[in-house]
Scaffold this motif. Sequence first.
Motif, PDB file in Angstrom:
ATOM      1  N   UNK A 177      61.229  59.049  54.546  1.00 52.93           N
ATOM      2  CA  UNK A 177      61.878  59.916  53.559  1.00 52.93           C
ATOM      3  C   UNK A 177      61.440  61.357  53.797  1.00 52.93           C
ATOM      4  N   UNK A 178      62.323  62.118  54.448  1.00 53.51           N
ATOM      5  CA  UNK A 178      62.032  63.528  54.702  1.00 53.51           C
ATOM      6  C   UNK A 178      62.930  64.444  53.903  1.00 53.51           C
ATOM      7  N   UNK A 179      63.476  63.949  52.803  1.00 50.10           N
ATOM      8  CA  UNK A 179      64.503  64.670  52.053  1.00 50.10           C
ATOM      9  C   UNK A 179      64.030  65.054  50.652  1.00 50.10           C
ATOM     10  N   UNK A 180      64.928  65.759  49.945  1.00 44.95           N
ATOM     11  CA  UNK A 180      64.871  65.967  48.490  1.00 44.95           C
ATOM     12  C   UNK A 180      63.614  66.653  47.979  1.00 44.95           C
ATOM     13  N   UNK A 229      65.619  60.033  56.700  1.00 45.43           N
ATOM     14  CA  UNK A 229      66.517  60.685  55.745  1.00 45.43           C
ATOM     15  C   UNK A 229      66.131  62.149  55.583  1.00 45.43           C
ATOM     16  N   UNK A 230      67.129  63.027  55.703  1.00 45.50           N
ATOM     17  CA  UNK A 230      66.955  64.458  55.514  1.00 45.50           C
ATOM     18  C   UNK A 230      68.017  64.966  54.548  1.00 45.50           C
ATOM     19  N   UNK A 265      71.717  61.648  56.520  1.00 50.05           N
ATOM     20  CA  UNK A 265      71.751  62.981  55.935  1.00 50.05           C
ATOM     21  C   UNK A 265      72.419  62.980  54.566  1.00 50.05           C
ATOM     22  N   UNK A 266      71.771  63.654  53.608  1.00 52.43           N
ATOM     23  CA  UNK A 266      72.425  64.006  52.357  1.00 52.43           C
ATOM     24  C   UNK A 266      73.296  65.225  52.661  1.00 52.43           C
ATOM     25  N   UNK A 295      76.172  58.987  56.701  1.00 51.82           N
ATOM     26  CA  UNK A 295      76.519  60.037  55.757  1.00 51.82           C
ATOM     27  C   UNK A 295      76.281  59.590  54.327  1.00 51.82           C
ATOM     28  N   UNK A 296      75.952  60.548  53.481  1.00 46.64           N
ATOM     29  CA  UNK A 296      75.610  60.234  52.092  1.00 46.64           C
ATOM     30  C   UNK A 296      75.971  61.430  51.218  1.00 46.64           C
ATOM     31  N   UNK A 297      76.556  61.161  50.084  1.00 43.37           N
ATOM     32  CA  UNK A 297      76.772  62.128  48.994  1.00 43.37           C
ATOM     33  C   UNK A 297      78.229  62.167  48.571  1.00 43.37           C
TER      34      UNK A 297
END
Length: 367
Positions: A177-180, A229-230, A265-266, A295-297
């Motif tokens: 988890x490299x995001x948010x 995840x970024x 990716x978000x 892809x996400x969002x």
Amino acid sequence: MTTPKLFSPLRVGAMEVANRVVMAPLTRNRARAEDDAPVALHAEYYAQRAGAGLIITEATQIVPEGKGYAWTPGIYSDAQIAGWKEVTRAVHDKGGKIVLQLWHVGRVSHVSLQPDGKAPVAPSAITAETQTFDGTQFVAASAPKALETDEIADLVAAYATATRNAMEAGFDGVEVHGANGYLIDQFLRDGSNHRDDAYGGSVENRTRFLKEIMDAVTGVIGADRVGVRLSPYSNANDVRDSDTFGLFSHVVDLLDGYGLAYLHLVEGQTGGPRETPEGDEIARLRKRFRGVYMGNNGYDRQMAIDAVESGDVDLVAFGKLYISNPDLAERLKQDAPLNEPNTATFYGGGAEGYTDYPTLDQPRAVA
């Protein structure tokens, strides 16, 4: 009529998935309060959603200090490993694939959630303008302590240990988890990383922590069981950078060299608008990655079908839709109606709003 590619199998690193519909990581705050371990309810919840091509678990802290919200699960104790074993067994018994999301919140925490009430840790002693949940109410994030260099090395080792624990628990792989706006993201961004050592300053230095984590995690299980995840253009939890595209071009190029299972990716703001400042940065970043792209969002059925057919994405991660639709992949395939979610039960609680949503073959209403 030809079945859309969204519902066809795909090789994702070492995993063969039955379709390209992914259950995104969803924090639900239902771990056992005394030890942050998953319980039988988690096994039921994830097994209900095993029709997804791939399940990514809720974010799971790699060490006690990595916790930022009440009742989130860990992967550092025997009890937690045992709880997750029941989850993976239940999912595999239904023919599903599941990976564990490795998480450290960094500065997005509160002293009441930290061991011995200590300050949370971060790349720099800069307080995040955000809130977290302490089990009673939402509270402002506490002021963090900047990590010492040797503490960074300990955290890298903790990611490796968490990966071993995940495999002991029966997972098919892990997602870093490299995001948010959490710890890895805090290191990447020059708004939250003001270090003057080997982990701060230049883009190369700010990506060093991520690189060392990737070396450690892939060294344990191989890159073909690891995803990342970024959220390049998300400002979630108060992260910003002066050159977002330059930074994440470097990050994606770095990750491309590992031969990962996938890049996740978000696209745009987390849970918000998909637009980015110049319009097409996500597409430009995606083209730099030669592996499987997720892809996400904000995807709906038609967006997902079109994106996979065009080759813009290989997998589509769905978040909130998976809360209220345990059989989402099948509903999307049939173009069936979707259940409405009960937002009051998203975070915390028990079975209500968690395991009681009907499937297509169980047409009962949620209380």
